[in-house]
Design an enzyme around this catalytic site. Structure first.
Site, PDB file in Angstrom:
ATOM      1  N   ASN A 124      44.254  35.626  35.003  1.00  0.00           N
ATOM      2  CA  ASN A 124      44.258  36.784  35.889  1.00  0.00           C
ATOM      3  C   ASN A 124      43.242  36.526  36.991  1.00  0.00           C
ATOM      4  O   ASN A 124      42.036  36.618  36.764  1.00  0.00           O
ATOM      5  CB  ASN A 124      43.901  38.052  35.102  1.00  0.00           C
ATOM      6  CG  ASN A 124      43.797  39.275  36.002  1.00  0.00           C
ATOM      7  OD1 ASN A 124      44.246  39.275  37.145  1.00  0.00           O
ATOM      8  ND2 ASN A 124      43.198  40.333  35.479  1.00  0.00           N
ATOM      9  N   TRP A 125      43.746  36.174  38.168  1.00  0.00           N
ATOM     10  CA  TRP A 125      42.862  35.794  39.267  1.00  0.00           C
ATOM     11  C   TRP A 125      42.195  36.983  39.946  1.00  0.00           C
ATOM     12  O   TRP A 125      41.320  36.794  40.807  1.00  0.00           O
ATOM     13  CB  TRP A 125      43.642  34.982  40.306  1.00  0.00           C
ATOM     14  CG  TRP A 125      43.944  33.586  39.863  1.00  0.00           C
ATOM     15  CD1 TRP A 125      43.547  32.982  38.700  1.00  0.00           C
ATOM     16  CD2 TRP A 125      44.706  32.611  40.582  1.00  0.00           C
ATOM     17  NE1 TRP A 125      44.019  31.697  38.648  1.00  0.00           N
ATOM     18  CE2 TRP A 125      44.738  31.435  39.791  1.00  0.00           C
ATOM     19  CE3 TRP A 125      45.376  32.605  41.805  1.00  0.00           C
ATOM     20  CZ2 TRP A 125      45.401  30.274  40.189  1.00  0.00           C
ATOM     21  CZ3 TRP A 125      46.043  31.453  42.213  1.00  0.00           C
ATOM     22  CH2 TRP A 125      46.047  30.299  41.414  1.00  0.00           C
ATOM     23  N   LYS A 126      42.638  38.177  39.616  1.00  0.00           N
ATOM     24  CA  LYS A 126      42.062  39.383  40.211  1.00  0.00           C
ATOM     25  C   LYS A 126      42.073  39.250  41.744  1.00  0.00           C
ATOM     26  O   LYS A 126      43.069  38.843  42.320  1.00  0.00           O
ATOM     27  CB  LYS A 126      40.681  39.655  39.615  1.00  0.00           C
ATOM     28  CG  LYS A 126      40.745  39.747  38.079  1.00  0.00           C
ATOM     29  CD  LYS A 126      39.475  40.210  37.436  1.00  0.00           C
ATOM     30  CE  LYS A 126      39.680  40.256  35.925  1.00  0.00           C
ATOM     31  NZ  LYS A 126      38.493  40.781  35.214  1.00  0.00           N
TER      32      LYS A 126
ATOM     33  N   GLU B  57      40.485  47.537  34.646  1.00  0.00           N
ATOM     34  CA  GLU B  57      39.989  47.770  35.998  1.00  0.00           C
ATOM     35  C   GLU B  57      40.906  48.705  36.769  1.00  0.00           C
ATOM     36  O   GLU B  57      40.443  49.496  37.598  1.00  0.00           O
ATOM     37  CB  GLU B  57      39.811  46.427  36.720  1.00  0.00           C
ATOM     38  CG  GLU B  57      38.655  45.631  36.148  1.00  0.00           C
ATOM     39  CD  GLU B  57      38.712  44.147  36.416  1.00  0.00           C
ATOM     40  OE1 GLU B  57      37.815  43.436  35.943  1.00  0.00           O
ATOM     41  OE2 GLU B  57      39.670  43.688  37.080  1.00  0.00           O
TER      42      GLU B  57
ATOM     43  N   SER C  20      36.055  37.603  28.416  1.00  0.00           N
ATOM     44  CA  SER C  20      35.125  36.463  28.513  1.00  0.00           C
ATOM     45  C   SER C  20      35.591  35.270  27.687  1.00  0.00           C
ATOM     46  O   SER C  20      34.774  34.578  27.057  1.00  0.00           O
ATOM     47  CB  SER C  20      33.705  36.896  28.130  1.00  0.00           C
ATOM     48  OG  SER C  20      33.227  37.878  29.033  1.00  0.00           O
TER      49      SER C  20
ATOM     50  N   GLY D  48      40.073  35.860  32.801  1.00  0.00           N
ATOM     51  CA  GLY D  48      39.662  36.146  34.171  1.00  0.00           C
ATOM     52  C   GLY D  48      38.941  34.984  34.803  1.00  0.00           C
ATOM     53  O   GLY D  48      39.548  34.014  35.262  1.00  0.00           O
TER      54      GLY D  48
END
Length: 248
Positions: A9-11, A96, A212, A233
């Site tokens: 998930n590159w956000k 988020e 994490s 992430g």
């Protein structure tokens, strides 16, 4: 036997050029893996990443979508828009999105229903806050979120959903649940799904862990009995790190 999934998930990271270079850098090193490989990127990268990933085993997903087919929803995209450019998966209900953008259990359910109706694979996120964990509410929170997310979803459709257990206190903090703790919660989530759909269907639903995850701990996490992958992430942003995650 459930096929594990390692999803990045590159956000809100990477330009188109950087994203395409990333796919080029990893595609040969993940070609022979025994897991499903997924990258979920910002909207602006998706079409270019789909093209870069053609002919590889790398799948491309979005990080969100709307539950309506069209309308006056400034800034949103639809399932059809994602499908039109070749996207196959979509993250729904990430913490988020829940924390910053008013995502609710109701909208998570509506988006999941829409994704399934359109043929996208939803990666549905659930998980507790630190306060809820310290109050021993982890299982109750996960049970409620799972039941609400799957409301109105048939057994056949449920089998295609990927659930991601993401304890909110472990996202981007460097903290992580122990592999045993993560496995215990994920096993409990499977019990909730069994109550909803029965053993046969619940055993087909993949449940990932997120929080994490990094190359140093991914093997330990993936060796647990009920963990079917990882939603990653920060450690998914560098090619070498992501390859190590995929080839745990």
């Amino acid at each position: 036997m459930r096929l594990p999934m390692i999803a990045g998930n590159w956000k809100m990271h990477k330009s188109i050029k950087e994203g395409v270079a990333f796919v080029e850098a990893i595609k040969s090193d993940v070609a022979d893996t025994d897991v499903e490989v997924l990258i979920c990127a910002p909207y602006t990268l998706l079409q270019s990443l789909v093209k870069a990933a053609e002919g590889t085993n790398v799948k491309i997903g979005a990080q969100n979508m709307h539950y309506e087919d069209k309308g006056a929803f400034t800034g949103e995209v639809t399932a059809d828009m994602l499908l039109e450019i070749g996207v196959t998966h979509v993250i729904i209900g990430h913490s988020e999105r829940r924390q910053y953008y008013n995502e609710t259990d109701e909208t998570v359910n509506l988006k999941t229903l829409k994704a399934l109706a359109k043929g996208l694979v939803p990666v549905v996120c659930v998980g507790e806050t630190l306060e809820q964990r310290e109050a021993s509410e982890t299982k109750a929170i996960c049970k409620s979120q799972v039941e609400k997310a799957f409301s109105g979803i048939s057994g056949d459709a449920a089998k295609t959903v990927v659930v991601a257990y993401e304890p909110i206190w472990a996202i981007g903090t460097g903290k992580t649940a122990s592999s045993q703790d993560a496995n215990d919660v994920i096993a409990y989530i499977r019990e909730v799904l069994t109550a909803l759909y029965g053993d046969e269907i619940s055993e087909e639903i993949r449940i990932q862990y997120g929080g994490s995850v990094k190359p140093a701990n991914v093997a330990e996490i993936m060796n647990e009995s009920d963990i079917d992958g990882a939603l990653v992430g920060g450690a998914s942003l560098e090619p070498d790190s992501f390859v190590q995650l995929v080839n745990f």
